[in-house]
Design a protein around this motif. Structure first.
Motif, mmCIF file in Angstrom:
data_model
loop_
_atom_site.group_PDB
_atom_site.id
_atom_site.type_symbol
_atom_site.label_atom_id
_atom_site.label_comp_id
_atom_site.label_asym_id
_atom_site.label_seq_id
_atom_site.Cartn_x
_atom_site.Cartn_y
_atom_site.Cartn_z
ATOM 1 N N GLU A 188 0.761 -0.867 0.151
ATOM 2 C CA GLU A 188 0.337 -0.051 0.034
ATOM 3 C C GLU A 188 0.437 0.970 -0.693
ATOM 4 O O GLU A 188 1.105 1.931 -0.223
ATOM 5 N N THR A 189 2.053 1.221 1.101
ATOM 6 C CA THR A 189 2.750 2.791 0.982
ATOM 7 C C THR A 189 3.392 2.346 -0.446
ATOM 8 O O THR A 189 3.688 3.537 -0.710
ATOM 9 N N ALA A 190 4.083 1.570 -1.105
ATOM 10 C CA ALA A 190 4.522 1.900 -2.194
ATOM 11 C C ALA A 190 3.660 2.289 -3.388
ATOM 12 O O ALA A 190 4.069 2.782 -4.543
ATOM 13 N N ALA A 191 2.345 1.630 -3.728
ATOM 14 C CA ALA A 191 1.183 1.581 -4.082
ATOM 15 C C ALA A 191 1.051 3.364 -4.386
ATOM 16 O O ALA A 191 0.624 4.692 -5.233
ATOM 17 N N ALA A 192 0.685 3.984 -3.067
ATOM 18 C CA ALA A 192 1.062 5.343 -2.875
ATOM 19 C C ALA A 192 1.396 5.553 -3.260
ATOM 20 O O ALA A 192 1.640 7.448 -3.931
ATOM 21 N N GLU A 193 2.741 5.896 -2.982
ATOM 22 C CA GLU A 193 4.317 6.642 -3.891
ATOM 23 C C GLU A 193 4.431 6.501 -5.147
ATOM 24 O O GLU A 193 3.956 8.040 -6.401
ATOM 25 N N LEU A 194 3.580 5.446 -5.802
ATOM 26 C CA LEU A 194 3.729 5.328 -7.042
ATOM 27 C C LEU A 194 2.492 6.649 -7.297
ATOM 28 O O LEU A 194 2.747 7.228 -8.588
ATOM 29 N N GLU A 195 1.229 6.685 -7.353
ATOM 30 C CA GLU A 195 -0.096 7.318 -7.390
ATOM 31 C C GLU A 195 0.525 8.884 -7.412
ATOM 32 O O GLU A 195 0.220 9.865 -8.217
ATOM 33 N N ARG A 196 1.100 8.977 -6.212
ATOM 34 C CA ARG A 196 1.594 10.371 -6.192
ATOM 35 C C ARG A 196 2.589 10.776 -7.530
ATOM 36 O O ARG A 196 2.720 12.092 -7.343
ATOM 37 N N CYS A 197 3.824 10.336 -7.346
ATOM 38 C CA CYS A 197 5.182 10.476 -8.459
ATOM 39 C C CYS A 197 3.787 10.144 -10.082
ATOM 40 O O CYS A 197 4.497 10.951 -10.834
ATOM 41 N N LEU A 198 3.234 9.263 -10.292
ATOM 42 C CA LEU A 198 2.132 9.311 -11.548
ATOM 43 C C LEU A 198 1.066 10.960 -11.640
ATOM 44 O O LEU A 198 1.651 11.963 -12.531
ATOM 45 N N GLU A 199 1.129 11.717 -10.221
ATOM 46 C CA GLU A 199 0.115 12.769 -10.742
ATOM 47 C C GLU A 199 1.581 13.791 -10.529
ATOM 48 O O GLU A 199 0.978 15.496 -10.944
#
Length: 325
Positions: free
Chosen positions: A107-118
């Protein structure tokens, strides 16, 4: 200076690596940290990287930071991603793949991916295995869901120091580097297909580094053992026909890992459609001179048609990256 060596092709290096200077891997915990001194400024200075690209006729590069892929310190990974993004934003010839802190939790890694894509990143990057967590494990599913939803590619990079257990292949004779990383990449492809991961995520684009461990050269071996009914113990595998179909339609590989040799790239183009290959060089680790980098480009041009070279050298990458107009 605008590259002019390959005027018929827009060349994008999908497999390029760099570290903002503040985040160069430290010597205490990185067995390859002596590369900082060996490589010099190109390991961290975008101006030096651009000079090499210009001299070799490479137009653009997709940048990532292998050392931080999978790291369990989510705060540190976020800092490195922000630093790399600042470098990318300052230069219109760079794209970026965010490092994902898989060891900190899915979940932490997914949140970081989403943050970076945004924030403007163009995809993500993770290891074949991090602290025993593999691409096909349940812990990684949140990451795959984000990548699938954003239609953003994920680079699958081999674990640098021990892709295969060091009791099997250590690096005394560079055996992990020569063979272990490639076995881990091919294993990752096989598991992604046989576990049904690619069936579950229809928009997921996985790019396996190093020609997928040169898996194209092993397909005769794969066929022999995936020929249903030929051997016992085939309960967990798909037939070779289904395996090959998903390999051709869903798996991407980049051309790094084999020092610009013609044979591996030619073999990959015999087994994969040209739409599934991305030009990549692993700069600054493989090509250490202008001539070596230029030779990587020439290899693709030498072994395929001009139309296919256009796809492999740049168009396929542009088609895959998120946040590209």
């Amino acid at each position: 200076m605008i590259p002019t060596n390959t005027p018929d092709h827009h060349v994008i290096d999908f497999g390029a690596h760099i570290y903002p200077e503040a985040f160069l891997p430290g010597s205490d915990d990185n067995p390859d940290a002596d590369l900082n001194e060996l490589l010099g400024p190109i390991h961290h200075d975008p101006a030096v990287l651009l000079e090499r690209m210009d001299a070799a006729g490479v137009d653009e590069a997709v940048l990532s930071q292998p050392y931080y892929m999978g790291d369990g310190d989510a705060e540190l990974v976020a800092e490195t991603n922000d630093a790399l993004l600042s470098m990318i934003d300052a230069e219109d010839r760079f794209y970026g793949l965010a490092a994902l802190p898989v060891a900190a939790g899915g979940e932490t890694a997914a949140a970081e991916l989403e943050r970076c894509l945004e924030a403007g990143y163009h995809g993500g990057a993770l290891e074949t295995s991090t602290q025993g967590i593999e691409l096909t494990d349940e812990e990684v599913e949140p990451v795959l869901e984000v990548a699938d939803a954003y239609d953003a590619p994920l680079l699958v990079h081999p674990k640098i120091d021990d892709s295969i257990h060091p009791d099997t292949l250590d690096d005394t004779y560079r055996l992990n580097a020569v063979f272990g990383r490639e076995v881990a990449l091919s294993r990752g492809i096989c598991k992604a297909i046989h576990t049904g991961l690619l069936d579950r995520y229809e928009n997921l684009d996985l790019v396996f580094h190093h020609l997928g461990g040169n898996i194209a050269a092993m397909l005769g071996r794969v066929h022999l053992h995936h020929d249903i009914g030929r051997w016992p113990g085939q309960e967990a595998i798909k037939s070779y026909a289904e395996f090959k179909r998903q390999l051709e339609e869903r798996v991407y590989v980049d051309t790094s890992g084999f020092f610009g040799y013609h044979a591996p790239v030619r073999t990959a183009l015999e087994e994969f459609p040209s739409t599934q290959l991305l030009f990549g060089t692993d700069i600054p680790y493989e090509p250490r001179t202008d001539d070596e980098l230029e030779a990587f480009v020439a290899t693709v041009e030498d072994v395929t048609s001009s139309t296919d070279a256009t796809r492999v050298l740049g168009q396929n990458t542009l088609d895959l990256l998120a946040n590209v107009d």
